[in-house]
Design a protein around this motif. Sequence first.
Motif, PDB file in Angstrom:
ATOM      1  N   MET A   1       6.349   3.633 -17.247  1.00  0.00           N
ATOM      2  CA  MET A   1       7.173   2.852 -16.397  1.00  0.00           C
ATOM      3  C   MET A   1       6.496   2.393 -14.921  1.00  0.00           C
ATOM      4  N   LEU A   2       6.339   3.670 -14.332  1.00  0.00           N
ATOM      5  CA  LEU A   2       5.652   3.581 -13.043  1.00  0.00           C
ATOM      6  C   LEU A   2       4.122   2.995 -13.295  1.00  0.00           C
ATOM      7  N   GLU A   3       3.502   3.607 -14.208  1.00  0.00           N
ATOM      8  CA  GLU A   3       1.921   2.710 -14.272  1.00  0.00           C
ATOM      9  C   GLU A   3       2.031   1.218 -14.396  1.00  0.00           C
ATOM     10  N   ASP A   4       3.102   0.538 -15.069  1.00  0.00           N
ATOM     11  CA  ASP A   4       3.276  -0.769 -15.223  1.00  0.00           C
ATOM     12  C   ASP A   4       3.584  -1.450 -14.027  1.00  0.00           C
ATOM     13  N   MET A   5       4.449  -0.766 -13.051  1.00  0.00           N
ATOM     14  CA  MET A   5       4.639  -1.180 -11.667  1.00  0.00           C
ATOM     15  C   MET A   5       3.451  -0.850 -10.593  1.00  0.00           C
ATOM     16  N   ALA A   6       2.609  -0.090 -10.830  1.00  0.00           N
ATOM     17  CA  ALA A   6       1.693   0.155 -10.191  1.00  0.00           C
ATOM     18  C   ALA A   6       0.383  -0.726 -10.233  1.00  0.00           C
ATOM     19  N   GLU A   7       0.387  -1.461 -11.770  1.00  0.00           N
ATOM     20  CA  GLU A   7      -0.572  -2.231 -12.037  1.00  0.00           C
ATOM     21  C   GLU A   7       0.136  -3.724 -11.218  1.00  0.00           C
ATOM     22  N   ASP A   8       1.298  -4.287 -11.230  1.00  0.00           N
ATOM     23  CA  ASP A   8       1.873  -5.265 -10.628  1.00  0.00           C
ATOM     24  C   ASP A   8       1.543  -5.261  -8.990  1.00  0.00           C
ATOM     25  N   VAL A   9       1.639  -4.055  -8.348  1.00  0.00           N
ATOM     26  CA  VAL A   9       1.390  -3.513  -6.941  1.00  0.00           C
ATOM     27  C   VAL A   9      -0.026  -4.006  -6.600  1.00  0.00           C
ATOM     28  N   ASP A  10      -0.794  -3.462  -7.605  1.00  0.00           N
ATOM     29  CA  ASP A  10      -2.137  -3.640  -7.527  1.00  0.00           C
ATOM     30  C   ASP A  10      -2.659  -5.450  -7.449  1.00  0.00           C
ATOM     31  N   ALA A  11      -2.169  -5.938  -8.483  1.00  0.00           N
ATOM     32  CA  ALA A  11      -2.482  -7.414  -8.248  1.00  0.00           C
ATOM     33  C   ALA A  11      -1.787  -8.106  -7.164  1.00  0.00           C
ATOM     34  N   HIS A  12      -0.809  -7.452  -6.681  1.00  0.00           N
ATOM     35  CA  HIS A  12      -0.437  -8.270  -5.236  1.00  0.00           C
ATOM     36  C   HIS A  12      -1.328  -7.904  -4.179  1.00  0.00           C
ATOM     37  N   ILE A  13      -1.506  -6.607  -3.986  1.00  0.00           N
ATOM     38  CA  ILE A  13      -2.469  -6.209  -3.029  1.00  0.00           C
ATOM     39  C   ILE A  13      -3.590  -7.177  -3.069  1.00  0.00           C
ATOM     40  N   ASP A  14      -4.308  -7.239  -4.248  1.00  0.00           N
ATOM     41  CA  ASP A  14      -5.537  -8.161  -4.278  1.00  0.00           C
ATOM     42  C   ASP A  14      -5.225  -9.488  -3.705  1.00  0.00           C
ATOM     43  N   TRP A  15      -3.994 -10.174  -4.140  1.00  0.00           N
ATOM     44  CA  TRP A  15      -3.635 -11.535  -3.676  1.00  0.00           C
ATOM     45  C   TRP A  15      -3.577 -11.553  -2.097  1.00  0.00           C
ATOM     46  N   ILE A  16      -3.005 -10.348  -1.522  1.00  0.00           N
ATOM     47  CA  ILE A  16      -2.773 -10.581  -0.266  1.00  0.00           C
ATOM     48  C   ILE A  16      -4.209 -10.525   0.566  1.00  0.00           C
TER      49      ILE A  16
ATOM     50  N   GLN B   1       0.900  -1.110   0.133  1.00  0.00           N
ATOM     51  CA  GLN B   1      -0.136  -0.114  -0.152  1.00  0.00           C
ATOM     52  C   GLN B   1       0.794   1.060  -0.123  1.00  0.00           C
ATOM     53  N   ASP B   2       2.012   1.135   0.783  1.00  0.00           N
ATOM     54  CA  ASP B   2       3.098   2.417   0.696  1.00  0.00           C
ATOM     55  C   ASP B   2       3.438   2.491  -0.594  1.00  0.00           C
ATOM     56  N   MET B   3       3.929   1.437  -1.057  1.00  0.00           N
ATOM     57  CA  MET B   3       4.492   1.411  -2.548  1.00  0.00           C
ATOM     58  C   MET B   3       3.694   1.933  -3.578  1.00  0.00           C
ATOM     59  N   LEU B   4       2.396   1.568  -3.492  1.00  0.00           N
ATOM     60  CA  LEU B   4       1.195   2.018  -4.422  1.00  0.00           C
ATOM     61  C   LEU B   4       1.188   3.737  -4.230  1.00  0.00           C
ATOM     62  N   LYS B   5       1.276   4.338  -3.058  1.00  0.00           N
ATOM     63  CA  LYS B   5       1.111   5.535  -2.658  1.00  0.00           C
ATOM     64  C   LYS B   5       2.187   6.506  -3.457  1.00  0.00           C
ATOM     65  N   ILE B   6       3.557   5.917  -3.182  1.00  0.00           N
ATOM     66  CA  ILE B   6       4.684   6.336  -3.844  1.00  0.00           C
ATOM     67  C   ILE B   6       4.582   6.322  -5.362  1.00  0.00           C
ATOM     68  N   LEU B   7       4.004   5.438  -5.992  1.00  0.00           N
ATOM     69  CA  LEU B   7       3.828   5.226  -7.407  1.00  0.00           C
ATOM     70  C   LEU B   7       2.914   6.201  -7.769  1.00  0.00           C
ATOM     71  N   SER B   8       1.896   6.201  -7.089  1.00  0.00           N
ATOM     72  CA  SER B   8       0.722   7.143  -7.524  1.00  0.00           C
ATOM     73  C   SER B   8       1.118   8.701  -7.640  1.00  0.00           C
ATOM     74  N   ASP B   9       1.921   8.945  -6.545  1.00  0.00           N
ATOM     75  CA  ASP B   9       2.468  10.357  -6.238  1.00  0.00           C
ATOM     76  C   ASP B   9       3.389  10.616  -7.500  1.00  0.00           C
ATOM     77  N   GLY B  10       4.224   9.449  -8.037  1.00  0.00           N
ATOM     78  CA  GLY B  10       5.285   9.622  -8.884  1.00  0.00           C
ATOM     79  C   GLY B  10       4.523   9.909 -10.359  1.00  0.00           C
ATOM     80  N   ILE B  11       3.489   8.928 -10.594  1.00  0.00           N
ATOM     81  CA  ILE B  11       2.907   9.107 -11.842  1.00  0.00           C
ATOM     82  C   ILE B  11       2.364  10.677 -12.168  1.00  0.00           C
ATOM     83  N   VAL B  12       1.636  11.239 -10.886  1.00  0.00           N
ATOM     84  CA  VAL B  12       1.113  12.494 -10.880  1.00  0.00           C
ATOM     85  C   VAL B  12       2.381  13.550 -11.293  1.00  0.00           C
ATOM     86  N   HIS B  13       3.584  13.290 -10.579  1.00  0.00           N
ATOM     87  CA  HIS B  13       4.528  14.206 -10.821  1.00  0.00           C
ATOM     88  C   HIS B  13       5.385  14.099 -12.201  1.00  0.00           C
ATOM     89  N   CYS B  14       5.101  12.874 -12.588  1.00  0.00           N
ATOM     90  CA  CYS B  14       5.819  12.758 -13.860  1.00  0.00           C
ATOM     91  C   CYS B  14       4.867  13.472 -15.158  1.00  0.00           C
TER      92      CYS B  14
END
Lengths: 159, 72
Positions: A119-134, A95-108
């Motif tokens: 690149m960050l959007e691709d990573m955020a997609e993986d993070v989403d999938a992992h959050i869903d799994w957990i 969840q922390d990672m998703l927050k950093i990535l989202s802020d990063g996407i906005v900044h970019c």
Amino acid sequence: MQAKDGVIELLNKILTADLTAVNQYFIHAKMCGNWGYERLHAKIRERSIDEMKDADDLIGHLLYLEGVPNMQRLSTVQVGETVPEQLKVDLKAEQDMLKILSDGIVHCTKVGDFTTRHMLEDMAEDVDAHIDWIETQIETIKQVGLENYLAQQMKKEAS
Amino acid sequence: MYICLCKGLTESDIRQAGEAGLTEPERLITRFGWDDSDCCGRCADHIDCAATLAAESLPCFAACPARSSSLT
């Protein structure tokens, strides 16, 4: 290529979170393996390696943007003593990672760096999938009970 | 949870120390070796959290009149 304003700092921040996650998931995977939970071992280990691949991309991109990848800095590696504890702290890390990535996407978007943003959007997609799994694991434990859940983790999932 | 990876300490180790009456930051640092050169030092930076955890485990904590009056 010269980086846009704040992008190097941003990428290094994500790299720190990534390198921390590599270690955290790896120790959790090995602990699960040690307890005999082969399915969890395989799943969590795979996730750790995914984070390493993200770190690989980040380091490459940082060098391309003429920045210095900070391999030194790590956040606190949170280690759970039990499977539910591990899931809880891993969820928090994602969840922390998703927050950093989202802020990063906005900044970019703001500074007009669309390659980094992609690149960050691709990573955020993986993070989403992992959050869903957990979240699924946590819900399953709630429904079937911890013992039943753990009994199902002793066999490797057929791939 | 593991709270110190350098020394392999868990929350229950801190609670046990608390039960034995070790709650002052300095005594916890000495007891767990958080000032050793092989320790990363993060725990010493967050010593107040460990001290709180230890204090909560003092046998008198739950029955402490000062605590209950501060809650009401």
